[in-house]
Motif scaffolding. Structure first.
Motif, PDB file in Angstrom:
ATOM      1  N   GLU A  16       0.849  -1.193   0.000  1.00  0.00           N
ATOM      2  CA  GLU A  16       0.000   0.000   0.000  1.00  0.00           C
ATOM      3  C   GLU A  16       0.884   1.242   0.000  1.00  0.00           C
ATOM      4  N   ASN A  17       0.278   2.413  -0.210  1.00  0.00           N
ATOM      5  CA  ASN A  17       1.027   3.666  -0.096  1.00  0.00           C
ATOM      6  C   ASN A  17       1.612   3.793   1.296  1.00  0.00           C
ATOM      7  N   ASN A  18       2.718   4.532   1.381  1.00  0.00           N
ATOM      8  CA  ASN A  18       3.439   4.769   2.632  1.00  0.00           C
ATOM      9  C   ASN A  18       4.027   3.492   3.219  1.00  0.00           C
ATOM     10  N   THR A  19       4.523   2.633   2.329  1.00  0.00           N
ATOM     11  CA  THR A  19       5.284   1.455   2.724  1.00  0.00           C
ATOM     12  C   THR A  19       6.729   1.700   2.327  1.00  0.00           C
ATOM     13  N   VAL A  20       7.655   1.441   3.231  1.00  0.00           N
ATOM     14  CA  VAL A  20       9.080   1.538   2.908  1.00  0.00           C
ATOM     15  C   VAL A  20       9.471   0.183   2.319  1.00  0.00           C
ATOM     16  N   VAL A  21       9.834   0.184   1.042  1.00  0.00           N
ATOM     17  CA  VAL A  21      10.215  -1.042   0.346  1.00  0.00           C
ATOM     18  C   VAL A  21      11.706  -0.952   0.020  1.00  0.00           C
ATOM     19  N   ALA A  22      12.428  -2.024   0.305  1.00  0.00           N
ATOM     20  CA  ALA A  22      13.849  -2.120  -0.047  1.00  0.00           C
ATOM     21  C   ALA A  22      13.992  -3.192  -1.122  1.00  0.00           C
ATOM     22  N   PHE A  23      14.690  -2.844  -2.209  1.00  0.00           N
ATOM     23  CA  PHE A  23      14.891  -3.816  -3.272  1.00  0.00           C
ATOM     24  C   PHE A  23      16.288  -3.691  -3.848  1.00  0.00           C
ATOM     25  N   LEU A  63       4.760  -2.631  -6.764  1.00  0.00           N
ATOM     26  CA  LEU A  63       3.545  -2.645  -5.942  1.00  0.00           C
ATOM     27  C   LEU A  63       2.805  -3.972  -6.015  1.00  0.00           C
ATOM     28  N   ALA A  64       3.005  -4.735  -7.087  1.00  0.00           N
ATOM     29  CA  ALA A  64       2.326  -6.015  -7.244  1.00  0.00           C
ATOM     30  C   ALA A  64       3.166  -7.187  -6.739  1.00  0.00           C
ATOM     31  N   MET A  65       4.341  -6.895  -6.191  1.00  0.00           N
ATOM     32  CA  MET A  65       5.244  -7.959  -5.733  1.00  0.00           C
ATOM     33  C   MET A  65       5.165  -8.116  -4.217  1.00  0.00           C
ATOM     34  N   ASN A  66       5.827  -9.145  -3.716  1.00  0.00           N
ATOM     35  CA  ASN A  66       5.901  -9.423  -2.288  1.00  0.00           C
ATOM     36  C   ASN A  66       7.356  -9.574  -1.866  1.00  0.00           C
ATOM     37  N   ILE A  67       7.604  -9.527  -0.573  1.00  0.00           N
ATOM     38  CA  ILE A  67       8.958  -9.722  -0.052  1.00  0.00           C
ATOM     39  C   ILE A  67       9.491 -11.061  -0.546  1.00  0.00           C
ATOM     40  N   GLY A  68      10.710 -11.055  -1.064  1.00  0.00           N
ATOM     41  CA  GLY A  68      11.347 -12.264  -1.582  1.00  0.00           C
ATOM     42  C   GLY A  68      11.124 -12.493  -3.057  1.00  0.00           C
ATOM     43  N   ASP A  69      10.163 -11.807  -3.672  1.00  0.00           N
ATOM     44  CA  ASP A  69       9.913 -11.966  -5.101  1.00  0.00           C
ATOM     45  C   ASP A  69      11.064 -11.378  -5.909  1.00  0.00           C
ATOM     46  N   SER A  70      11.345 -12.013  -7.036  1.00  0.00           N
ATOM     47  CA  SER A  70      12.313 -11.510  -8.011  1.00  0.00           C
ATOM     48  C   SER A  70      11.621 -11.443  -9.361  1.00  0.00           C
ATOM     49  N   ALA A  71      12.037 -10.477 -10.179  1.00  0.00           N
ATOM     50  CA  ALA A  71      11.448 -10.341 -11.508  1.00  0.00           C
ATOM     51  C   ALA A  71      12.382  -9.536 -12.397  1.00  0.00           C
ATOM     52  N   VAL A  72      12.209  -9.729 -13.688  1.00  0.00           N
ATOM     53  CA  VAL A  72      12.856  -8.862 -14.672  1.00  0.00           C
ATOM     54  C   VAL A  72      11.737  -7.999 -15.227  1.00  0.00           C
ATOM     55  N   VAL A  73      11.898  -6.694 -15.085  1.00  0.00           N
ATOM     56  CA  VAL A  73      10.861  -5.741 -15.458  1.00  0.00           C
ATOM     57  C   VAL A  73      11.413  -4.822 -16.533  1.00  0.00           C
ATOM     58  N   VAL A  74      10.703  -4.723 -17.657  1.00  0.00           N
ATOM     59  CA  VAL A  74      11.081  -3.771 -18.698  1.00  0.00           C
ATOM     60  C   VAL A  74      10.157  -2.569 -18.561  1.00  0.00           C
ATOM     61  N   VAL A  75      10.770  -1.406 -18.373  1.00  0.00           N
ATOM     62  CA  VAL A  75      10.018  -0.171 -18.213  1.00  0.00           C
ATOM     63  C   VAL A  75      10.215   0.658 -19.477  1.00  0.00           C
ATOM     64  N   PHE A 145      15.074  -3.848 -15.590  1.00  0.00           N
ATOM     65  CA  PHE A 145      15.474  -3.998 -14.194  1.00  0.00           C
ATOM     66  C   PHE A 145      15.331  -5.461 -13.787  1.00  0.00           C
ATOM     67  N   ALA A 146      16.396  -6.048 -13.252  1.00  0.00           N
ATOM     68  CA  ALA A 146      16.309  -7.339 -12.584  1.00  0.00           C
ATOM     69  C   ALA A 146      16.239  -6.983 -11.100  1.00  0.00           C
ATOM     70  N   ILE A 147      15.101  -7.259 -10.473  1.00  0.00           N
ATOM     71  CA  ILE A 147      14.884  -6.796  -9.100  1.00  0.00           C
ATOM     72  C   ILE A 147      14.515  -7.938  -8.159  1.00  0.00           C
ATOM     73  N   THR A 148      14.841  -7.739  -6.890  1.00  0.00           N
ATOM     74  CA  THR A 148      14.420  -8.639  -5.813  1.00  0.00           C
ATOM     75  C   THR A 148      13.944  -7.771  -4.663  1.00  0.00           C
ATOM     76  N   ILE A 149      12.756  -8.053  -4.173  1.00  0.00           N
ATOM     77  CA  ILE A 149      12.224  -7.317  -3.029  1.00  0.00           C
ATOM     78  C   ILE A 149      12.870  -7.905  -1.773  1.00  0.00           C
ATOM     79  N   GLU A 150      13.647  -7.079  -1.081  1.00  0.00           N
ATOM     80  CA  GLU A 150      14.400  -7.528   0.093  1.00  0.00           C
ATOM     81  C   GLU A 150      13.592  -7.401   1.386  1.00  0.00           C
ATOM     82  N   SER A 151      12.872  -6.285   1.538  1.00  0.00           N
ATOM     83  CA  SER A 151      12.095  -6.088   2.760  1.00  0.00           C
ATOM     84  C   SER A 151      11.041  -5.018   2.526  1.00  0.00           C
TER      85      SER A 151
END
Length: 184
Positions: A16-23, A63-75, A145-151
């Motif tokens: 949700e909004n106002n979430t601190v996400v580390a990736f 925003l559609a991912m969860n902690i621990g998820d990894s993805a390759v995203v083309v923006v 972007f090759a990303i992983t949601i860390e926390s």
């Protein structure tokens, strides 16, 4: 049915909004496959959702991912740093750059009308004029972007209000002023 549930789960906002996400991430130019930038799990990039801290196309995917998820995203460029704008290239008299040893591709920093800092790139120069490019250096580029949601955690009331991430361990890493704590 499992496939439909998977699609619904993927389109639902995990953060949700106002979430601190580390990736952690590795950023590449989609055309050249050149690595432009990267982080690591030890030093992930943190941002507060809904504050415009990162490019819109990347935030939308995160925003559609969860902690621990990894993805390759083309923006696409339009959802990253914008489409390259030829009108953002301007020529100025060389006198305005007196005392500066210019080089093509050199970044220069100036002040915008609103007082913010603006980075421009020297596109070309002659004895008579200097051509400056106001486009972001990544404008017009699709980015991978090759990303992983860390926390992730809920932003504190102060973080939500100010849009700035607070660190719990300022003293142990030299404090924010030194840049050692990773605060934004």
């Amino acid at each position: 049915n499992a496939f439909i549930k998977s699609i619904k789960a993927r389109t639902k906002m995990a953060f949700e909004n106002n979430t601190v996400v580390a990736f952690s991430y590795e950023l590449k130019d989609t055309d050249t496959k050149e690595i432009i930038d990267a982080s690591s799990p030890e030093h992930p990039l943190e941002f507060i959702t809904g504050k415009g801290h990162i490019i819109p196309g990347l935030e939308k995917e995160i925003l559609a991912m969860n902690i621990g998820d990894s993805a390759v995203v083309v923006v696409p460029a339009a959802e990253a740093y914008g489409i390259y704008n030829e009108e953002a290239v301007k020529a100025y008299p060389s006198e305005q750059f007196a005392g500066i040893e210019l080089a093509v591709g050199m970044p220069l920093y100036g002040q915008a009308e609103d007082g913010s800092t603006v980075q421009v790139i020297v596109k070309s120069f002659t004895d008579a004029e200097v051509t400056i490019d106001y486009n972001h250096p990544l404008a017009g580029k699709d980015l991978e972007f090759a990303i992983t949601i860390e926390s992730a955690r809920e932003a504190s009331a102060e973080e939500a209000m100010t849009g700035k991430i607070q660190c719990a361990d300022h003293g142990s890493k030299g404090g924010c002023g030194s840049g050692g704590c990773g605060c934004h």
